[in-house]
Every structure is written in C-alpha cells, then in structure tokens.
Design an enzyme around this catalytic site. Structure first.
Site, PDB file in Angstrom:
ATOM      1  N   LYS A  33       0.850  -1.196   0.000  1.00 16.68           N
ATOM      2  CA  LYS A  33       0.000   0.000   0.000  1.00 16.68           C
ATOM      3  C   LYS A  33       0.883   1.242   0.000  1.00 16.68           C
ATOM      4  CE  LYS A  33      -2.346   1.587   3.823  1.00 16.68           C
ATOM      5  NZ  LYS A  33      -2.234   3.049   3.939  1.00 16.68           N
ATOM      6  N   ASP A  60      -3.556   4.385  -1.756  1.00 17.45           N
ATOM      7  CA  ASP A  60      -4.485   4.816  -0.698  1.00 17.45           C
ATOM      8  C   ASP A  60      -4.499   6.336  -0.612  1.00 17.45           C
ATOM      9  OD1 ASP A  60      -5.967   5.003   1.653  1.00 17.45           O
ATOM     10  OD2 ASP A  60      -4.333   4.335   2.948  1.00 17.45           O
ATOM     11  N   LYS A  62      -7.553   8.225  -1.020  1.00 11.33           N
ATOM     12  CA  LYS A  62      -8.849   8.657  -0.450  1.00 11.33           C
ATOM     13  C   LYS A  62      -9.424   9.901  -1.130  1.00 11.33           C
ATOM     14  CE  LYS A  62      -7.846   6.848   4.202  1.00 11.33           C
ATOM     15  NZ  LYS A  62      -6.415   6.476   4.119  1.00 11.33           N
ATOM     16  N   ASP A  65     -14.069  14.738  -4.032  1.00 11.12           N
ATOM     17  CA  ASP A  65     -14.221  16.034  -4.703  1.00 11.12           C
ATOM     18  C   ASP A  65     -15.468  15.921  -5.580  1.00 11.12           C
ATOM     19  OD1 ASP A  65     -13.698  18.582  -5.945  1.00 11.12           O
ATOM     20  OD2 ASP A  65     -11.564  18.294  -5.567  1.00 11.12           O
ATOM     21  N   THR A 120     -11.853   5.850  11.133  1.00 11.30           N
ATOM     22  CA  THR A 120     -11.900   5.314  12.500  1.00 11.30           C
ATOM     23  C   THR A 120     -11.477   6.370  13.521  1.00 11.30           C
ATOM     24  OG1 THR A 120      -9.739   4.359  12.053  1.00 11.30           O
ATOM     25  CG2 THR A 120     -11.604   2.865  11.960  1.00 11.30           C
ATOM     26  N   ARG A 212       3.298  -1.350  10.642  1.00 12.50           N
ATOM     27  CA  ARG A 212       4.393  -1.465  11.608  1.00 12.50           C
ATOM     28  C   ARG A 212       4.713  -2.870  12.092  1.00 12.50           C
ATOM     29  NH1 ARG A 212       1.700   3.335  14.769  1.00 12.50           N
ATOM     30  NH2 ARG A 212      -0.032   2.283  13.743  1.00 12.50           N
TER      31      ARG A 212
HETATM   32  O1  C5P Z   1       1.175   0.326  11.080  1.00 15.96           O
HETATM   33  P1  C5P Z   1      -0.236  -0.128  10.982  1.00 15.96           P
HETATM   34  O2  C5P Z   1      -0.408  -1.627  10.836  1.00 15.96           O
HETATM   35  O3  C5P Z   1      -1.121   0.447  12.067  1.00 15.96           O
HETATM   36  O4  C5P Z   1      -0.702   0.506   9.590  1.00 15.96           O
HETATM   37  C1  C5P Z   1      -2.034   0.465   9.161  1.00 15.96           C
HETATM   38  C2  C5P Z   1      -2.189   1.230   7.874  1.00 15.96           C
HETATM   39  O5  C5P Z   1      -3.564   1.318   7.572  1.00 15.96           O
HETATM   40  C3  C5P Z   1      -1.665   2.662   7.909  1.00 15.96           C
HETATM   41  O6  C5P Z   1      -1.175   2.963   6.610  1.00 15.96           O
HETATM   42  C4  C5P Z   1      -2.894   3.475   8.233  1.00 15.96           C
HETATM   43  O7  C5P Z   1      -2.832   4.788   7.732  1.00 15.96           O
HETATM   44  C5  C5P Z   1      -3.981   2.678   7.531  1.00 15.96           C
HETATM   45  N1  C5P Z   1      -5.331   2.860   8.067  1.00 15.96           N
HETATM   46  C6  C5P Z   1      -5.667   2.620   9.388  1.00 15.96           C
HETATM   47  N2  C5P Z   1      -6.933   2.795   9.844  1.00 15.96           N
HETATM   48  C7  C5P Z   1      -7.886   3.202   9.008  1.00 15.96           C
HETATM   49  C8  C5P Z   1      -7.584   3.437   7.662  1.00 15.96           C
HETATM   50  C9  C5P Z   1      -6.281   3.262   7.226  1.00 15.96           C
HETATM   51  O8  C5P Z   1      -4.808   2.220  10.161  1.00 15.96           O
HETATM   52  N3  C5P Z   1      -9.115   3.327   9.464  1.00 15.96           N
END
Ligand code: C5P
Length: 233
Positions: A33, A60, A62, A65, A120, A212
């Site tokens: 992503k 990603d 988003k 517009d 979220t 992460r």
């Molecule tokens: O590091 P981690 O596993 O938390 O990364 C989750 C990814 O998903 C990040 O790129 C974050 O921006 C994205 N994301 C999220 N929650 C959402 C939408 C996208 O964690 N509701």
C-alpha cells in the site's frame, strides 16, 4: 474472492521504501500500500517504480471532490496501473459512479475501487456534534457501505470487527479491506480495536493491511510470511 496481506509502505522517502523492499528475495513480491505520505513525497514515479518491481499496489489516496474532478483524477491513477484505489463514500453515489467511469481502461479492465466509510479517527461525538449525523456510528458505516455497493464499488475499508457485518449487509462478494491487524502479543501502537491475522480471516476480511508489525520488525520478511500463513492458513 482473492485474499491477501497488504504491507503499508509508510515510509517518507523512495530510498527507505526500496531498501525495505530489497530485503525480500527476488521471487517474493508482497502486495503493498502506498499512502499519502510516500505519494506526496515522491509522486507518481514511486508507483511506477514499485509496480515495475512486480508488486501489486493499493494506492491509498482517499479521493473526495466533485464527480468530474474525481473521474479525471481516477483516470490518471488507473494509468499508473494501480491494482486498488480508494475514495470517501461521503462524496456520495454520483461521485462514486464517476470514479468508476474514470478508472475503467479501454478494454474494460480497472483497479478495484474501495470506499472509506467513516474514518476510524472520527468518534461518536464528532459524528453527532460536528458532522450532524444523528445515526449511530455502526449504522452510518453500514449505510455508506451499502451506498458504495449500490454504486458498483468493489468493497470498503473497515475495521476487522465490522467485516462480518459488512459482508452480511452488502453480500459476500463485496470485499473488506481491514487495517488494525496485530500479531498475538504484539504492540497495538495507536490502533485501538485490533485482531490477529487468523481472527481477521475468520471474521470475513479479504485483505488485511499491516504496517508497523511488519515494517518495524527486525526480520520483516519473516513477519510478512507469518502474517500470510496465519491469514491464509
Ligand atoms: O502500522 P499499521 O499496521 O497500524 O498501519 C495500518 C495502515 O492502515 C496505515 O497505513 C494506516 O494509515 C492505515 N489505516 C488505518 N486505519 C484506518 C484506515 C487506514 O490504520 N481506518
């Protein structure tokens, strides 16, 4: 339906991104992503470069517009050969349908188009007091998901806890893309409501997005393989 683990390449530069991807053996090409940070830092060339290395890409960005602007922007993203792109369902059905038109390549193929329902990070108080939406959060999310399905989109980004309900309301072929996935015993970081890859699979998630827990692991290749084996079984 295809199921896969998507690694969030949340890196600020091309160099760090490629150094991370270089850790994988040449025959192993995870679905990745690319989000706003990396895209705004490096531009469309990073998408082309990662694609040329053989990865599938969820772009990603988003979009949100007016329909004509989103349609034209989606045509550009489709030309980058992304495999999955997204927009905000809050743009409503005219925008979502225009996005689909823009994405569709001559010959009919197009990337998967996924909707963000409510972020979220938006809590119940902001929903009611700032967005003036009186319906409860879950109902809002499901209603946005249904609008996305009715507009012809392929799925939604949702929490793994909502995936089963989205499937129930929107059909089993409507796909769920879920962040908030953590290994058992791992650090949740700033994610509040998490599931393990195995639980996410049982709950109807089609694609899990993990950042992460993979990118910051001392052995990211092993962490990725563990996620795949727990998720795909
Ligand atoms: O590091 P981690 O596993 O938390 O990364 C989750 C990814 O998903 C990040 O790129 C974050 O921006 C994205 N994301 C999220 N929650 C959402 C939408 C996208 O964690 N509701």
């Amino acid at each position: 339906m295809a199921k896969d683990v998507i690694i969030a390449l949340d890196f600020p530069t091309r160099e760090e991104t490629l150094a991370f991807l270089d850790r994988f053996p040449s025959g192993e090409k995870p679905f990745v992503k690319i989000g706003m940070e990396l895209y705004y830092a490096e531009g469309p060339s990073i998408v082309r470069e990662v694609k040329a290395r053989g990865h599938k890409i969820f772009l990603d960005l988003k979009l949100h517009d007016i329909p004509n602007t989103v349609k034209r922007a989606m045509a550009v993203l489709s030309g980058l050969d992304a495999d999955m792109v997204n927009l905000h369902a809050a743009g409503a059905s005219a925008m979502m349908k225009a996005a689909l038109e823009g994405l569709t390549r001559p010959g009919g193929a197009r990337p998967l188009l996924i909707a963000v329902t409510q972020l979220t990070s938006t809590g119940a108080a902001a929903l009611k007091d700032e967005l003036l939406i009186d319906a409860p959060m879950e109902e809002t999310v499901l209603s946005y998901a249904k609008n996305a399905a009715a507009s012809g989109l392929d799925g939604v980004v949702c929490s793994p806890l909502e995936a089963a309900l989205v499937k129930e309301r929107c059909g089993k072929n409507f796909c769920t893309v879920t962040p908030g996935v953590r290994f058992a015993g791992g650090d949740a970081g700033d994610q509040k409501r998490v599931m393990t890859p195995g639980q996410a699979a049982k709950n109807g998630c089609d694609y899990i997005v993990m950042g992460r827990p993979i990118t910051r692991d001392p052995d990211p290749v092993e962490a990725y393989r563990r996620a795949v084996s727990e998720f795909l079984g």
